[in-house]
Design a protein around this motif. Structure first.
Motif, PDB file in Angstrom:
ATOM      1  N   CYS A   1      -7.593  11.229 -12.623  1.00 12.46           N
ATOM      2  CA  CYS A   1      -7.391  12.296 -13.011  1.00 12.46           C
ATOM      3  C   CYS A   1      -8.578  13.282 -12.298  1.00 12.46           C
ATOM      4  O   CYS A   1      -9.709  12.963 -12.371  1.00 12.46           O
TER       5      CYS A   1
ATOM      6  N   ASP B   1       2.634   2.848 -10.406  1.00 17.42           N
ATOM      7  CA  ASP B   1       2.456   4.128 -11.164  1.00 17.42           C
ATOM      8  C   ASP B   1       1.306   4.765 -10.907  1.00 17.42           C
ATOM      9  O   ASP B   1       0.379   4.275 -11.396  1.00 17.42           O
ATOM     10  N   ASP B   2       1.140   6.037 -10.189  1.00 17.19           N
ATOM     11  CA  ASP B   2      -0.112   6.374  -9.736  1.00 17.19           C
ATOM     12  C   ASP B   2      -0.486   7.790 -10.823  1.00 17.19           C
ATOM     13  O   ASP B   2      -1.000   8.681 -10.425  1.00 17.19           O
ATOM     14  N   THR B   3       0.096   7.862 -12.005  1.00 20.13           N
ATOM     15  CA  THR B   3       0.260   9.008 -12.813  1.00 20.13           C
ATOM     16  C   THR B   3      -1.118   8.991 -13.507  1.00 20.13           C
ATOM     17  O   THR B   3      -1.773   7.938 -14.008  1.00 20.13           O
ATOM     18  N   CYS B   4      -1.607  10.394 -13.710  1.00 20.49           N
ATOM     19  CA  CYS B   4      -2.882  10.478 -14.403  1.00 20.49           C
ATOM     20  C   CYS B   4      -2.297  10.981 -15.769  1.00 20.49           C
ATOM     21  O   CYS B   4      -1.452  11.684 -16.210  1.00 20.49           O
ATOM     22  N   ARG B   5      -2.743  10.050 -16.816  1.00 18.05           N
ATOM     23  CA  ARG B   5      -2.304  10.531 -18.456  1.00 18.05           C
ATOM     24  C   ARG B   5      -3.694  10.503 -19.128  1.00 18.05           C
ATOM     25  O   ARG B   5      -4.412   9.727 -19.451  1.00 18.05           O
TER      26      ARG B   5
ATOM     27  N   ASN C   1      -8.417   8.804 -19.872  1.00 15.51           N
ATOM     28  CA  ASN C   1      -7.460   8.697 -18.707  1.00 15.51           C
ATOM     29  C   ASN C   1      -6.737   7.336 -18.930  1.00 15.51           C
ATOM     30  O   ASN C   1      -7.497   6.196 -18.713  1.00 15.51           O
TER      31      ASN C   1
ATOM     32  N   GLY D   1      -3.999   6.350 -17.882  1.00 18.83           N
ATOM     33  CA  GLY D   1      -2.952   6.189 -16.679  1.00 18.83           C
ATOM     34  C   GLY D   1      -3.433   5.184 -15.747  1.00 18.83           C
ATOM     35  O   GLY D   1      -4.466   4.787 -15.697  1.00 18.83           O
TER      36      GLY D   1
ATOM     37  N   GLY E   1      -3.359   6.310 -12.198  1.00 17.92           N
ATOM     38  CA  GLY E   1      -3.755   7.067 -11.444  1.00 17.92           C
ATOM     39  C   GLY E   1      -5.073   7.847 -11.791  1.00 17.92           C
ATOM     40  O   GLY E   1      -5.107   8.071 -12.807  1.00 17.92           O
TER      41      GLY E   1
END
Length: 241
Positions: free
Chosen positions: A67, A24-28, A61, A63, A65
């Protein structure tokens, strides 16, 4: 026969084995403003001091990943400027100290360029960005002047990664100041007026009293010497009693 059965079993096993999960390389991202109201409090419009203050945003961040984004300020559709709801509005500026650029939404939105420094946050990290709010203009009234802004973290494609809102503004204190202009001198903080040779009639001395106030006012004058000039003379000057 046995070999054929074994090959079939192995093939069936390979088809039913779940594939490895993709990382999971998502920016949150979320935006935290320690002060939801960016208000310069208790400002004296006649103090000659600059109307400025600094405020922080914390970009977090959570996540896995990274940002990368540019913070954008956007008005709520109202004309640019701090307003009390009555009369004229006050201009202001927002300067991004992290990126080193003017983030003021003069046209309703921060002007973004390719040269503006982006905020980059590693996974599970955060970054504080400080802004300087400066209010200009010449206030003619007291009270709270404000404007509501949306803060949008936009990636390079113009997509929003996170948003929040904040009120920017200034609270101006009720205040007034008196001043003299014309033919007078100051001695130990007191205004001395040379009336020249005393004689009947109006002394031809160019003198003006001016008042600056943030609201309506009335003037009253009171003599400290029953309306008479003080009999003491200093260097040819007659202090007003």
């Amino acid at each position: 026969m046995t070999k054929a059965v074994l090959t079939t079993l192995l093939l069936g096993s390979a088809l039913t084995t779940p594939a490895l999960a993709k990382p999971d390389d998502t920016c949150r991202l979320r935006i935290d403003a320690t002060q939801g109201q960016w208000i310069i409090n208790g400002y004296d419009a006649f103090s000659n001091s600059p109307a400025t203050a600094s405020f922080d945003l914390t970009f977090i961040n959570s996540g896995e990943g990274a940002c990368r984004f540019l913070p954008i300020f956007q008005t709520d559709g109202s004309p640019f400027g701090l307003s009390s709801g009555n009369g004229d509005s006050l201009p202001y500026s927002l300067f991004d100290l992290y990126g080193g650029y003017d983030a003021t939404p003069v046209g309703g939105r921060t002007l973004r360029t390719a040269n503006h420094r982006r905020v980059e946050i590693a996974p599970r990290a955060q970054q504080i960005v400080r802004y300087t709010l400066t209010v200009g203009g010449s206030p003619t009234a007291d009270g709270l002047f404000k404007q509501r802004l949306a803060i949008i973290a936009e990636d390079d494609n113009g997509s929003s990664l996170a948003e929040r809102s904040v009120n920017v503004g200034i609270h101006i204190l009720p205040s007034a100041t008196l001043g003299l202009a014309g033919a007078f001198q100051r001695h130990n903080g007191q205004a001395d007026i040379d009336l020249g040779e005393l004689q009947t009639g109006i002394a031809a001395v160019p003198l003006a009293l001016y008042v600056q106030s943030t609201r309506g006012y009335s003037l009253a004058f009171k003599s400290l010497n029953a309306g008479n000039l003080n009999s003491r003379v200093r260097n040819g000057l007659y202090p007003i009693g």
